[in-house]
Design an enzyme around this catalytic site. Structure first.
Site, mmCIF file in Angstrom:
data_model
loop_
_atom_site.group_PDB
_atom_site.id
_atom_site.type_symbol
_atom_site.label_atom_id
_atom_site.label_comp_id
_atom_site.label_asym_id
_atom_site.label_seq_id
_atom_site.Cartn_x
_atom_site.Cartn_y
_atom_site.Cartn_z
ATOM 1 N N CYS A 156 0.808 -1.216 0.000
ATOM 2 C CA CYS A 156 0.000 0.000 0.000
ATOM 3 C C CYS A 156 0.842 1.267 0.000
ATOM 4 O O CYS A 156 0.364 2.330 -0.403
ATOM 5 C CB CYS A 156 -0.954 -0.009 1.197
ATOM 6 S SG CYS A 156 -2.323 -1.177 1.020
ATOM 7 N N TYR A 180 -4.955 6.420 -0.673
ATOM 8 C CA TYR A 180 -5.322 7.547 0.180
ATOM 9 C C TYR A 180 -4.544 8.784 -0.275
ATOM 10 O O TYR A 180 -3.491 8.657 -0.922
ATOM 11 C CB TYR A 180 -5.000 7.196 1.638
ATOM 12 C CG TYR A 180 -5.493 8.189 2.650
ATOM 13 C CD1 TYR A 180 -6.855 8.323 2.909
ATOM 14 C CD2 TYR A 180 -4.602 9.013 3.344
ATOM 15 C CE1 TYR A 180 -7.313 9.240 3.844
ATOM 16 C CE2 TYR A 180 -5.058 9.934 4.276
ATOM 17 C CZ TYR A 180 -6.410 10.044 4.517
ATOM 18 O OH TYR A 180 -6.865 10.965 5.430
ATOM 19 N N ASN A 182 -2.379 10.752 0.780
ATOM 20 C CA ASN A 182 -0.951 10.943 1.058
ATOM 21 C C ASN A 182 -0.063 9.937 0.348
ATOM 22 O O ASN A 182 1.168 9.992 0.466
ATOM 23 C CB ASN A 182 -0.686 10.883 2.566
ATOM 24 C CG ASN A 182 -1.004 9.529 3.184
ATOM 25 O OD1 ASN A 182 -1.596 8.664 2.544
ATOM 26 N ND2 ASN A 182 -0.608 9.352 4.436
ATOM 27 N N LYS A 183 -0.670 9.021 -0.428
ATOM 28 C CA LYS A 183 0.112 7.998 -1.110
ATOM 29 C C LYS A 183 0.758 8.559 -2.385
ATOM 30 O O LYS A 183 0.506 9.684 -2.809
ATOM 31 C CB LYS A 183 -0.780 6.815 -1.463
ATOM 32 C CG LYS A 183 -1.350 6.066 -0.270
ATOM 33 C CD LYS A 183 -0.268 5.392 0.556
ATOM 34 C CE LYS A 183 -0.799 4.270 1.434
ATOM 35 N NZ LYS A 183 -1.880 4.656 2.337
ATOM 36 N N GLN A 184 1.586 7.713 -3.017
ATOM 37 C CA GLN A 184 2.262 8.146 -4.246
ATOM 38 C C GLN A 184 1.259 8.612 -5.298
ATOM 39 O O GLN A 184 1.473 9.637 -5.955
ATOM 40 C CB GLN A 184 3.113 6.994 -4.800
ATOM 41 C CG GLN A 184 4.387 6.735 -4.033
ATOM 42 C CD GLN A 184 4.195 5.713 -2.919
ATOM 43 O OE1 GLN A 184 3.081 5.503 -2.427
ATOM 44 N NE2 GLN A 184 5.287 5.072 -2.508
#
Length: 371
Positions: A156, A180, A182-184
């Site tokens: 994730c 989400y 804040n992910k890549q």
């Protein structure tokens, strides 16, 4: 007034906005063409046989466990140094997470401790690609083969990372990604299951859509399922984000390098060691205070950073120290000394593509003043 620097922020352009608008002008807001298009982007990127979009990384993990038939009393060996969803997903099926300690330098699950944790009830191993790095998956895979265990890779946090030239998400029987903000990449909320296993893919695709089989009617349900679908609106964002993936990852790597240049010689902090055979796709930028600092010192520093308009957080609180894990499994402080020593001293600093080098300079300057 000094401008606040946020801990995280998504990288959204006009292209993503227009992609959402296009979907909104159609009657197909869910179960439309953007879902398979987003899934195909993962198939093409990773070279896997199957990708199944769902509404979160947590849902992706849950569906994989059900597809693997992990159930009541089954044990899964994993790390406590992770976001809680990884282990919660095992508990959803009444399985038991069995925690082993981390490597103190890489912060990943210590594969050398896995075999001693295997019991007659062990059914699987779940390594987590912590912060975008990857544990020793060859060693973990060898253990799994010796003991006939399944392996689920929690990727994730690792879209774009590689291990010995192989892509995160392709190193186990199945893997999960999360999106989400804040992910890549982000889809607002969302997740993706990837696998080469036809049975896992079929079951997951059915269960994410109320147990319907692909060619069955709307009111025909072959198995217990859930509404874990990812709408076309979200998938439209994901399609554009995947097209921009190299650009996004490159910009994140540049921000990470700004931090590394300023902190690599700072003796009062340690950076996560990235193994030579791992190419890191940066999810967050986390530093570990030296052993001269206590958890109370760490908390004081974070409070002071926030008072100066600089976002930060502790990453992670060990899962085994969450109250309901103690109640369910008898976990206690002291069970995993390396994990606890690490988690009590980590600080996630602001990290996203909206940061300038001047922002990073300010964060590091204020951080050093507080050490």
């Amino acid at each position: 007034m000094t401008q606040e620097i946020s801990l995280s922020a998504p990288d959204i352009t006009e292209a993503e906005i227009q992609a959402v608008v296009e979907v909104m002008r159609t009657p197909r807001l869910s179960l439309g063409p953007r879902v398979p298009e987003f899934e195909q982007a993962f198939v093409d990127r990773l070279g896997v046989r199957h990708a199944v979009a769902c509404n979160s990384g947590t849902s992706a993990l849950h569906l994989i466990w059900r597809a693997m038939e992990i159930g009541a009393g089954d044990e899964v060996i994993t790390t406590s140094f992770s976001f809680i969803a990884s282990s919660n997903s095992i508990m959803f099926e009444r399985g038991r997470p069995v925690f082993v300690d981390v490597d103190p330098d890489t912060w990943q699950i210590d594969h050398r401790q896995i075999e001693a944790a295997i019991t007659p009830r062990t059914r699987a191993i779940m390594p987590v690609d912590v912060f975008g790095s990857i544990p020793d998956m060859d060693a973990i895979g060898a253990i799994a083969r010796r003991h006939k265990l399944r392996v689920l890779e929690d990727s994730c946090e690792a879209l774009g990372s590689t291990y010995k030239g192989r892509k995160a998400g392709t190193l186990a029987d199945a893997a999960a990604f999360g999106f989400y903000p804040n992910k890549q990449i982000t889809t607002g909320e969302g997740g993706m299951i990837v696998t080469d296993d036809d049975t896992i893919a079929l079951r997951c695709r059915s269960m994410r859509n109320q147990g319907r089989d692909p060619d069955a009617g709307w009111l025909a349900h072959a198995r217990l399922g859930f509404n874990y679908r990812l709408p076309d609106i979200n998938c439209a964002i994901g399609v554009v984000q995947m097209r921009r993936l190299e650009e996004i990852l490159s910009r994140r790597a540049r921000v990470a390098e700004w931090y590394i240049e300023r902190l690599r010689d700072e003796r009062r902090v340690r950076l996560q060691k990235i193994p030579a055979d791992v190419h890191m796709s940066w999810f967050v930028f986390v530093v570990r205070l030296s052993d001269d600092y206590s958890q109370a010192d760490r908390d004081r520093i974070m409070e002071a950073l926030r008072s100066r308009g600089i976002g930060c957080n502790n990453y992670f609180t060990p899962i085994h120290l969450q109250p309901f894990y103690g109640e369910a499994f008898g976990c206690h402080a002291g069970d995993l000394p390396r994990t606890e020593a690490l988690a009590g001293r980590t600080i996630a600093l602001p990290f996203h593509n909206g940061l300038t080098e001047g922002d990073v300079e300010r964060v590091v300057r204020e951080f050093r003043r507080l050490l």
